[in-house]
Write a protein that holds these residues in place. Sequence first.
Motif, PDB file in Angstrom:
ATOM      1  N   ILE A  10       0.866  -1.172   0.000  1.00 51.41           N
ATOM      2  CA  ILE A  10       0.000   0.000   0.000  1.00 51.41           C
ATOM      3  C   ILE A  10       0.909   1.231   0.000  1.00 51.41           C
ATOM      4  CG2 ILE A  10      -1.875   1.204   1.177  1.00 51.41           C
ATOM      5  CD1 ILE A  10      -2.566  -1.715   0.361  1.00 51.41           C
ATOM      6  N   ILE A  67      -3.776   1.768  -3.405  1.00 51.19           N
ATOM      7  CA  ILE A  67      -4.118   0.383  -3.074  1.00 51.19           C
ATOM      8  C   ILE A  67      -4.074  -0.419  -4.370  1.00 51.19           C
ATOM      9  CG2 ILE A  67      -5.920  -1.115  -2.118  1.00 51.19           C
ATOM     10  CD1 ILE A  67      -7.003   1.497  -0.719  1.00 51.19           C
ATOM     11  N   VAL A  73      -9.166  -1.342   1.290  1.00 53.56           N
ATOM     12  CA  VAL A  73      -8.762  -1.155   2.679  1.00 53.56           C
ATOM     13  C   VAL A  73     -10.033  -0.845   3.453  1.00 53.56           C
ATOM     14  CG1 VAL A  73      -7.519   0.328   4.286  1.00 53.56           C
ATOM     15  CG2 VAL A  73      -6.403  -0.440   2.197  1.00 53.56           C
ATOM     16  N   CYS A  98      -9.660   0.772  -4.480  1.00 51.39           N
ATOM     17  CA  CYS A  98      -8.322   0.840  -5.052  1.00 51.39           C
ATOM     18  C   CYS A  98      -8.138   2.020  -6.005  1.00 51.39           C
ATOM     19  CB  CYS A  98      -7.960  -0.472  -5.738  1.00 51.39           C
ATOM     20  SG  CYS A  98      -8.885  -0.820  -7.237  1.00 51.39           S
ATOM     21  N   VAL A 129      -6.482  -4.660   5.185  1.00 49.98           N
ATOM     22  CA  VAL A 129      -6.363  -4.837   3.743  1.00 49.98           C
ATOM     23  C   VAL A 129      -7.069  -6.142   3.390  1.00 49.98           C
ATOM     24  CG1 VAL A 129      -4.749  -5.124   1.820  1.00 49.98           C
ATOM     25  CG2 VAL A 129      -4.163  -3.626   3.739  1.00 49.98           C
TER      26      VAL A 129
END
Length: 160
Positions: A10, A67, A73, A98, A129
């Motif tokens: 990340i 992401i 997340v 993302c 995550v």
Amino acid sequence: MNVGAGVPEIGITFVAGADPSIALPSYKTAGAAGADVRANFAEGARGGVVLAPGERALIPTGFVMEIPDGFEVQVRPRSGLALKHGIMLVNAPGTIDCDYRGPVGVILLNAGDAPFRVEHGDRIAQMVVAPVVRGTFVQRDALSETARGAGGFGSTGRAG
């Protein structure tokens, strides 16, 4: 970009005005599923905020994330804040997709009976995550039958 065998990386960048000395999200124990996230107020607002009972506020983390595709997340409450002070997340778990690149903030709600101060650098939430599975939504004339059927909230009775 992934690091190691299946471990998503990340990417994090501090936003303008954030305090780079505030720790990035991190896991406190080897078995922790959630990484602690800290309040990171902009310069000039580092005295924090006070949440009155029933009040909610968007608390900045001071960063943006990248992401990897296929992951999200999830932002979740910290159990200690919930138990000790009644501090919860209004939309828990919150999802960060993302393709989002904006500032990450945490919506805290004071469900307790006393004012609560969020200080600069306080741990305010945790992030998990998770892989994303996308479904296909198909209109059908009828659905298969189940024992529960259309029974909704409370339809399965009390635990006992």
